[in-house]
Design a protein around this motif. Structure first.
Motif, PDB file in Angstrom:
ATOM      1  N   GLY A  19       0.793  -1.230  -0.026  1.00 43.89           N
ATOM      2  CA  GLY A  19      -0.017   0.014   0.041  1.00 43.89           C
ATOM      3  C   GLY A  19       0.805   1.192  -0.067  1.00 43.89           C
ATOM      4  N   LEU A  20       0.186   2.250   0.548  1.00 49.11           N
ATOM      5  CA  LEU A  20       0.856   3.877   0.735  1.00 49.11           C
ATOM      6  C   LEU A  20       2.514   3.290   1.160  1.00 49.11           C
ATOM      7  N   MET A  21       2.428   2.754   2.301  1.00 56.34           N
ATOM      8  CA  MET A  21       3.772   3.005   3.099  1.00 56.34           C
ATOM      9  C   MET A  21       4.790   1.734   2.452  1.00 56.34           C
ATOM     10  N   ASP A  40       2.076  -8.518  -1.613  1.00 62.68           N
ATOM     11  CA  ASP A  40       0.714  -8.266  -1.095  1.00 62.68           C
ATOM     12  C   ASP A  40      -0.249  -9.380  -1.507  1.00 62.68           C
ATOM     13  N   GLN A  41      -1.584  -9.165  -1.095  1.00 65.18           N
ATOM     14  CA  GLN A  41      -2.810 -10.206  -1.044  1.00 65.18           C
ATOM     15  C   GLN A  41      -2.873 -10.558  -2.523  1.00 65.18           C
ATOM     16  N   ALA A 102       4.339  -3.953   6.620  1.00 70.33           N
ATOM     17  CA  ALA A 102       3.493  -2.591   6.393  1.00 70.33           C
ATOM     18  C   ALA A 102       1.984  -2.796   6.067  1.00 70.33           C
ATOM     19  N   ILE A 103       1.493  -3.993   6.568  1.00 67.21           N
ATOM     20  CA  ILE A 103      -0.114  -4.233   6.206  1.00 67.21           C
ATOM     21  C   ILE A 103      -1.092  -3.404   7.145  1.00 67.21           C
ATOM     22  N   GLU A 105      -3.574  -1.977   9.761  1.00 66.61           N
ATOM     23  CA  GLU A 105      -3.318  -1.705  11.179  1.00 66.61           C
ATOM     24  C   GLU A 105      -4.324  -2.475  11.912  1.00 66.61           C
ATOM     25  N   LYS A 110      -1.789  -8.933  12.097  1.00 71.78           N
ATOM     26  CA  LYS A 110      -0.241  -8.736  12.123  1.00 71.78           C
ATOM     27  C   LYS A 110       0.315  -9.963  12.856  1.00 71.78           C
ATOM     28  N   ASN A 130       6.154  -1.725  10.950  1.00 68.03           N
ATOM     29  CA  ASN A 130       6.048  -0.065  10.603  1.00 68.03           C
ATOM     30  C   ASN A 130       4.645   0.567  11.295  1.00 68.03           C
ATOM     31  N   SER A 132       1.867   2.337  13.396  1.00 69.06           N
ATOM     32  CA  SER A 132       1.994   3.626  13.745  1.00 69.06           C
ATOM     33  C   SER A 132       1.375   3.582  15.281  1.00 69.06           C
ATOM     34  N   HIS A 153       9.607   2.901  11.979  1.00 69.17           N
ATOM     35  CA  HIS A 153       8.310   3.617  11.715  1.00 69.17           C
ATOM     36  C   HIS A 153       8.764   4.659  10.783  1.00 69.17           C
ATOM     37  N   PHE A 154       8.185   4.628   9.505  1.00 66.92           N
ATOM     38  CA  PHE A 154       8.532   5.629   8.314  1.00 66.92           C
ATOM     39  C   PHE A 154       7.483   6.544   8.444  1.00 66.92           C
ATOM     40  N   ASN A 156       4.931   9.323   5.772  1.00 68.71           N
ATOM     41  CA  ASN A 156       4.398   9.382   4.627  1.00 68.71           C
ATOM     42  C   ASN A 156       4.751  10.855   3.979  1.00 68.71           C
TER      43      ASN A 156
HETATM   44  P1  NAI Z   1      -2.648   0.748   2.922  1.00 68.33           P
HETATM   45  O1  NAI Z   1      -3.915   0.460   3.209  1.00 68.33           O
HETATM   46  O2  NAI Z   1      -2.265   1.699   2.117  1.00 68.33           O
HETATM   47  O3  NAI Z   1      -1.501  -0.694   2.606  1.00 68.33           O
HETATM   48  C1  NAI Z   1      -1.992  -1.845   3.442  1.00 68.33           C
HETATM   49  C2  NAI Z   1      -1.692  -2.957   2.416  1.00 68.33           C
HETATM   50  O4  NAI Z   1      -1.509  -4.223   3.109  1.00 68.33           O
HETATM   51  C3  NAI Z   1      -2.815  -3.279   1.279  1.00 68.33           C
HETATM   52  O5  NAI Z   1      -2.308  -3.151  -0.042  1.00 68.33           O
HETATM   53  C4  NAI Z   1      -3.335  -4.399   1.741  1.00 68.33           C
HETATM   54  O6  NAI Z   1      -3.767  -5.201   0.548  1.00 68.33           O
HETATM   55  C5  NAI Z   1      -2.097  -5.305   2.420  1.00 68.33           C
HETATM   56  N1  NAI Z   1      -2.369  -6.365   3.382  1.00 68.33           N
HETATM   57  C6  NAI Z   1      -3.422  -6.296   4.181  1.00 68.33           C
HETATM   58  N2  NAI Z   1      -3.237  -7.382   5.031  1.00 68.33           N
HETATM   59  C7  NAI Z   1      -2.052  -8.123   4.271  1.00 68.33           C
HETATM   60  C8  NAI Z   1      -1.583  -9.502   4.505  1.00 68.33           C
HETATM   61  N3  NAI Z   1      -1.981 -10.383   5.554  1.00 68.33           N
HETATM   62  N4  NAI Z   1      -0.692  -9.923   3.770  1.00 68.33           N
HETATM   63  C9  NAI Z   1       0.059  -8.976   2.745  1.00 68.33           C
HETATM   64  N5  NAI Z   1      -0.649  -7.950   2.340  1.00 68.33           N
HETATM   65  C10 NAI Z   1      -1.641  -7.423   3.334  1.00 68.33           C
HETATM   66  O7  NAI Z   1      -1.893   1.125   4.448  1.00 68.33           O
HETATM   67  P2  NAI Z   1      -0.625   2.046   4.882  1.00 68.33           P
HETATM   68  O8  NAI Z   1      -1.135   3.268   4.850  1.00 68.33           O
HETATM   69  O9  NAI Z   1       0.459   1.778   4.089  1.00 68.33           O
HETATM   70  O10 NAI Z   1      -0.361   1.563   6.345  1.00 68.33           O
HETATM   71  C11 NAI Z   1       0.451   0.203   6.555  1.00 68.33           C
HETATM   72  C12 NAI Z   1       0.923   0.302   8.004  1.00 68.33           C
HETATM   73  O11 NAI Z   1       1.878   1.445   7.855  1.00 68.33           O
HETATM   74  C13 NAI Z   1      -0.112   0.296   9.067  1.00 68.33           C
HETATM   75  O12 NAI Z   1       0.550  -0.507  10.126  1.00 68.33           O
HETATM   76  C14 NAI Z   1       0.027   1.842   9.624  1.00 68.33           C
HETATM   77  O13 NAI Z   1      -0.153   1.891  10.800  1.00 68.33           O
HETATM   78  C15 NAI Z   1       1.549   2.024   9.176  1.00 68.33           C
HETATM   79  N6  NAI Z   1       1.929   3.547   8.954  1.00 68.33           N
HETATM   80  C16 NAI Z   1       1.063   4.277   8.185  1.00 68.33           C
HETATM   81  C17 NAI Z   1       1.373   5.648   7.974  1.00 68.33           C
HETATM   82  C18 NAI Z   1       0.831   6.312   7.021  1.00 68.33           C
HETATM   83  O14 NAI Z   1       0.971   7.561   6.843  1.00 68.33           O
HETATM   84  N7  NAI Z   1      -0.485   6.097   6.220  1.00 68.33           N
HETATM   85  C19 NAI Z   1       2.631   6.255   8.449  1.00 68.33           C
HETATM   86  C20 NAI Z   1       3.421   5.256   9.096  1.00 68.33           C
HETATM   87  C21 NAI Z   1       3.202   3.917   9.543  1.00 68.33           C
END
Ligand code: NAI
Length: 297
Positions: A19-21, A40-41, A102-103, A105, A110, A130, A132, A153-154, A156
């Motif tokens: 995803g994003l991170m 990813d999935q 980074a899946i 939250e 996890k 990663n 938050s 912890h990165f 965005n």
């Molecule tokens: P996101 O929703 O953009 O990406 C998450 C990805 O993980 C999705 O593509 C999803 O399909 C995949 N996913 C979910 N379960 C999975 C699994 N069991 N196996 C493989 N892939 C799986 O989320 P984002 O924003 O990238 O956040 C990810 C993590 O990073 C979270 O723990 C969040 O707390 C943390 N984080 C987020 C920040 C932000 O600004 N969005 C900043 C710092 C940390």
């Protein structure tokens, strides 16, 4: 400490979550010479991630190699060559030095992931999350390698933001912690050391500050526009708190503050904000939904 006493450097990494991170982390790791498998999935998600990474690299190359388009093209090609994708984490971690998660939250999800990978990853492999807002210690407890588990912890957007918070739990070994610090530096980032406490450093200070801005506004003591302008011009912040809330996502901010409120109900900094709750209820989550505190487009 001398390099001889340190871990062999982290060279081959597996990023779980495209995803994003996760995409941002994979991009930076690949562009700094690491071999990266992004997991990813589903294939269609990974296609989107790879496309996003390539587009981002193009933007970077255009700036960084403005006068040398061939060098820019080579940079993109070299980076993309370091990057592969997979939908099966268990089958790709056999030769990885670091699994960086980074899946979604969600503690249970996890846990399931790390519990599985703990069985498939080699002994030396370091695991990092990663997250938050979740406890690194609690995530690590799903594995038998708590000494080789830490937080990375990165911020965005990962390619632009220079900071990484490196989190050491009471179980994280010094060797693991040093390896994570070295890895962060190898990515061209500036690591800071941090204990496994809610919000680490940045969010522990930033989230209450943003909610305090909402409260100030709720009391009728200042308009959103004036509060944003005040913090930009008076404190030198690049964004005001309402702009930042819209950028981060109101749902994300609410999720974090609600979690802390549950943990520490007497702390007034963590009290829920009716205005924030109402906007989230209305689906006005910020930039990503076109409206939050402000309207976009
Ligand atoms: P996101 O929703 O953009 O990406 C998450 C990805 O993980 C999705 O593509 C999803 O399909 C995949 N996913 C979910 N379960 C999975 C699994 N069991 N196996 C493989 N892939 C799986 O989320 P984002 O924003 O990238 O956040 C990810 C993590 O990073 C979270 O723990 C969040 O707390 C943390 N984080 C987020 C920040 C932000 O600004 N969005 C900043 C710092 C940390």
């Amino acid at each position: 400490s001398s390099s001889a006493t340190r871990n062999a450097a982290i060279k081959h990494i597996t990023v779980i979550g495209g995803g994003l991170m996760g995409s941002g982390i994979a991009q930076v790791a690949a562009s700094t010479g690491h071999t990266v498998v992004l997991v990813d999935q589903a294939e269609d998600i990974l296609k989107k991630s790879a496309k996003g990474i390539e587009d981002s690299l193009k933007r970077i190359a255009k700036k960084k190699f403005a006068d040398k388009p061939e060098a820019g093209a080579a940079f993109i090609q070299k980076t993309m060559k370091n990057l592969t994708t997979s939908t099966d984490a268990a089958s790709v971690v056999h030769s990885t030095d670091l699994v960086l998660e980074a899946i979604v939250e969600n503690m249970q999800v996890k846990h399931e992931l790390f519990k599985t990978l703990d069985k498939f990853a080699p002994e030396h492999t370091v695991f990092a999350s990663n997250t938050s807002s979740l406890s690194i210690t609690e995530i690590a407890n799903s594995t038998t390698r708590q000494d080789r588990f830490g937080g990375l912890h990165f911020f965005n957007p990962v390619p632009l933001m220079k900071l990484v918070e490196v989190i050491q739990t009471p179980m994280t070994s010094q060797k693991t912690f040093d390896a994570l610090l070295d890895f962060s530096k190898a990515l061209g980032k500036y690591p800071v050391s941090c204990k496994d406490t809610p919000g680490f450093i940045v969010n522990r200070l930033l989230v209450p500050y943003m909610v305090e801005a909402i409260r100030l506004h709720e009391r009728g003591h200042g308009s959103k526009e004036d509060i944003d302008l005040a913090m930009k011009l008076g404190a030198g912040y690049p964004m005001g708190p309402f702009e930042l809330l819209d950028y981060v996502g109101l749902d994300t901010s609410k999720f974090i503050i609600d979690g802390w409120h549950k943990m520490d109900p007497d702390n007034p900094l963590f009290a829920p904000s009716p205005m924030l709750n109402k906007l989230v209820e209305e689906g006005k989550l910020g930039k990503k939904t076109g409206e939050g505190f402000y309207k976009y487009k």
